[in-house]
Design an enzyme around this catalytic site. Structure first.
Site, PDB file in Angstrom:
ATOM      1  N   ASP A   1       3.673 -19.485 -28.693  1.00 31.91           N
ATOM      2  CA  ASP A   1       3.836 -20.952 -28.576  1.00 31.91           C
ATOM      3  C   ASP A   1       5.041 -21.405 -29.360  1.00 31.91           C
ATOM      4  OD1 ASP A   1       1.260 -20.940 -27.490  1.00 31.91           O
ATOM      5  OD2 ASP A   1       0.324 -21.521 -29.388  1.00 31.91           O
TER       6      ASP A   1
ATOM      7  N   HIS B   1      -0.294 -19.894 -31.416  1.00 33.95           N
ATOM      8  CA  HIS B   1      -0.100 -18.512 -30.970  1.00 33.95           C
ATOM      9  C   HIS B   1       1.358 -18.159 -31.264  1.00 33.95           C
ATOM     10  CE1 HIS B   1      -3.134 -20.067 -28.076  1.00 33.95           C
ATOM     11  NE2 HIS B   1      -3.648 -18.857 -28.076  1.00 33.95           N
TER      12      HIS B   1
HETATM   13  C1  XLS Z   1      -8.761 -20.613 -24.492  1.00 32.03           C
HETATM   14  C2  XLS Z   1      -8.931 -20.530 -25.944  1.00 32.03           C
HETATM   15  C3  XLS Z   1      -7.631 -20.356 -26.733  1.00 32.03           C
HETATM   16  C4  XLS Z   1      -7.919 -19.943 -28.146  1.00 32.03           C
HETATM   17  C5  XLS Z   1      -6.741 -19.382 -28.869  1.00 32.03           C
HETATM   18  O1  XLS Z   1      -9.638 -20.961 -23.740  1.00 32.03           O
HETATM   19  O2  XLS Z   1      -9.639 -21.646 -26.371  1.00 32.03           O
HETATM   20  O3  XLS Z   1      -6.881 -21.522 -26.669  1.00 32.03           O
HETATM   21  O4  XLS Z   1      -8.428 -21.001 -28.886  1.00 32.03           O
HETATM   22  O5  XLS Z   1      -6.235 -18.263 -28.260  1.00 32.03           O
END
Ligand code: XLS
Ligand code: NI
Ligand code: NI
Length: 437
Positions: free
Chosen positions: A104, A101
Site C-alpha cells: 500500500d 500493507h
Molecule cells: C480483507 C482483510 C484485510 C486485512 C489485512 O478482507 O480484512 O484487509 O485486514 O490484510
C-alpha cells in the site's frame, strides 16, 4: 506539497447538540470513561489501503475516487507525497494510529530487491511523519494476495518458490514494522485456502502454513521485535474457503501447531458475518481463550453476501463490541482499526472525513453505552445469578472436580428431580439494553 485537504481544519468535539457534520458529537478524546480517556480505550486506527489506495473500482466499472494529491502513477515520489496527505488526514481527524500493507505504502518493483528499496524510501517519510505528528503504527502487514504469483496462496502455495518469496516479503515487512515502532503485525491469509479440493492437499498446506508462522516467530525474536502477532480470521473471499475461517478454526490451528503463545486474533466484523457468526460471538470465542488482540472495525450489508467493508454506524453493534472489550479489560496492543471503505458513489475527499467521523462517534457511543450498562450492573448481576447453582453445593463440587458420575447418580437419586429451571428472560434483557441506547 500543498495541503491535501485545504478546506478542512482539525475536527473538533462539539457534543451531541452540534449540527456541524465535520465535528464529533460523541468522541471526546480526553473524556474519562471507566478511569481511562476515550482515546486510550478506543485507540482508533486508519487503514492505508482503503483510505489512500482504493480507487473505488468494482468488477463492473472503473474507479471513481477523486484524490487531487495523488498523480495516479506508481512512482516512489507519488507514494511519498501520498504519505504527507495521509498524515494530514489522520492528524486533522485526530486518529492516533494507522495500519498498512507493504504494497500500500510503496510500489512493488520488478524484483524483491527493487521492492525493498522502494519500501525503504517511503518508510523514511513515514518515520518522519510519525515523528512530526505523534501518530503511531498499530500494525503492519504484507500483501500476499494481490500479485499473480500468489494465485495459489503464499504459505500454502503448491509452489515452494512462492512460499520462499512470501517468507522473504514478510521478513522485510516485519523489519519495517519494527523500524516504525509498530505495536503489532497481522497475518491475513487472503489466498491461504482453496478453490477446489480436487487439486488440494489440505494437510500439507496447513503444515506449511504452520511452518511459515513458526519461521516468522523465530525471526521476530531474532531481531527483537516485541510487537504482537495477530491472525485475522475470514472464511472466504477471495478463496472459496480460507483456512483461517473463524475464531474457533484459528484457535484450533494455533493450538495444534503450538503457536498459541505467540499469536492473538484480530477480529473483523464483516468477516464474522461472512462466517455466519455475529461479531459478539467471534469476540467471545477469542476472549474465552485469552486470545483477543485487536479488531478491524467495519460492518457488512445485511442483504449483500460479500465483504462490503462499510463504516460501522450501528450503535447496537458497537455497544456489544465495547461490552466485550471492557469485560476483557480493554485493548493492550490492539485497537479499533477502521478496515472500511467509503462507497463508490462517495467519491470526494470530504467523504473520507464523514466516514471516519461517523465510525469514531459510533464507537464512542458504544463505549459510553457499554460503560453505563456495566455501571448499572443489572446485566452482569443477571448473568451471575443465572449460574448461581454452580457457586455452592453440587455445582461447586462438579467445578472443583470433587464429583463424578457415581456421586452425581447418588445425588439425583436422593433429590428425586432437578431443581426447577428459571427463565432466560431474553426479552427482558433486550429491553434492558434498549434503556441505554
Ligand atoms: C480483507 C482483510 C484485510 C486485512 C489485512 O478482507 O480484512 O484487509 O485486514 O490484510
Ligand atoms: Ni475484510
Ligand atoms: Ni481486515
Amino acid at each position: 506539497m500543498a495541503a491535501a485537504f485545504p478546506k478542512i481544519s482539525q475536527i473538533p468535539f462539539e457534543g451531541p447538540g452540534s449540527k456541524n457534520p465535520l465535528a464529533f458529537k460523541h468522541y471526546n478524546a480526553s473524556e474519562i470513561v471507566e478511569g481511562k480517556t476515550m482515546k486510550d480505550h478506543l485507540r482508533f486506527s486508519v487503514v492505508y489501503w482503503h483510505t489512500f489506495r482504493n480507487r473505488m473500482a468494482d468488477p463492473f466499472g472503473a474507479g471513481t475516487a477523486i484524490r487531487p494529491w495523488d498523480d495516479g502513477s506508481d512512482s516512489v515520489k507519488n507514494a511519498q507525497n501520498r504519505v504527507k496527505a495521509a498524515f494530514e488526514f489522520m492528524q486533522k481527524l485526530g486518529a492516533p494510529y494507522y495500519a498498512f500493507h507493504d504494497r500500500d505504502v510503496a510500489p512493488e518493483g520488478q524484483s524483491l530487491k527493487e521492492s525493498n528499496r522502494n519500501l525503504d524510501a517511503v518508510v523514511k517519510v513515514l518515520k518522519s511523519e510519525q515523528k512530526r505528528t505523534g501518530i503511531k503504527l498499530l500494525w503492519g502487514t504484507a500483501c500476499l494476495f494481490a500479485n499473480p504469483r500468489y494465485c495459489h496462496g503464499a504459505a500454502t502455495s503448491c509452489n515452494a518458490d512462492v512460499f520462499a518469496y512470501g517468507a522473504a516479503q514478510v521478513k522485510k515487512a516485519i523489519e519495517v514494522t519494527h523500524e516504525l515502532g509498530g505495536e503489532g503485525y497481522v497475518f491475513w491469509g487472503g489466498r491461504e485456502g482453496y478453490s477446489t479440493l480436487y487439486n488440494t492437499d489440505m494437510k500439507r498446506e496447513l503444515e506449511h502454513l504452520a511452518k511459515f508462522l513458526h519461521m516468522a516467530v523465530d525471526y521476530k525474536k531474532s531481531i527483537g521485535f516485541k510487537g504482537q502477532f495477530y491472525i485475522e480470521p475470514k472464511p472466504k473471499e477471495p478463496t472459496k474457503h480460507q483456512y483461517d475461517s473463524d475464531s474457533a478454526a484459528c484457535l484450533n490451528f494455533l493450538r495444534e501447531f503450538d503457536l498459541l503463545n505467540d499469536f492473538k486474533l484480530n477480529i473483523e466484523t464483516n468477516h464474522a458475518t461472512l462466517a455466519g457468526h455475529t461479531m459478539q460471538h467471534e469476540l467471545e470465542v477469542a476472549i474465552a481463550a485469552n486470545a483477543l488482540g485487536s479488531i478491524d472495525a467495519n460492518t457488512g450489508d445485511e442483504l449483500i453476501g460479500w465483504d462490503t467493508d462499510q463504516f460501522p454506524t450501528s450503535v447496537y453493534l458497537t455497544a456489544q463490541v465495547m461490552l466485550s472489550i471492557l469485560k476483557m479489560g480493554g485493548f493492550t496492543t490492539g485497537g479499533v482499526n477502521f478496515d472500511a471503505k467509503v462507497r463508490r458513489e462517495s467519491f470526494e475527499p470530504i467523504d473520507l472525513f464523514h466516514a471516519h467521523i461517523g465510525g469514531m462517534d459510533t464507537f464512542a457511543r458504544g463505549l459510553k453505552i457499554a460503560a453505563a450498562i456495566r455501571k448499572d450492573g443489572r446485566l452482569a448481576g443477571f448473568v451471575k445469578d443465572r449460574y448461581s447453582s454452580w457457586d455452592a453445593g453440587i455445582g461447586a463440587q462438579i467445578e472443583q472436580g470433587k464429583a463424578g458420575f457415581k456421586e452425581l447418580e447418588a445425588y439425583i437419586l436422593k433429590q428425586g428431580e432437578a431443581a426447577a429451571n428459571t427463565s432466560g428472560r431474553q426479552e427482558y434483557l433486550e429491553n434492558l439494553i434498549n434503556e441505554f441506547i
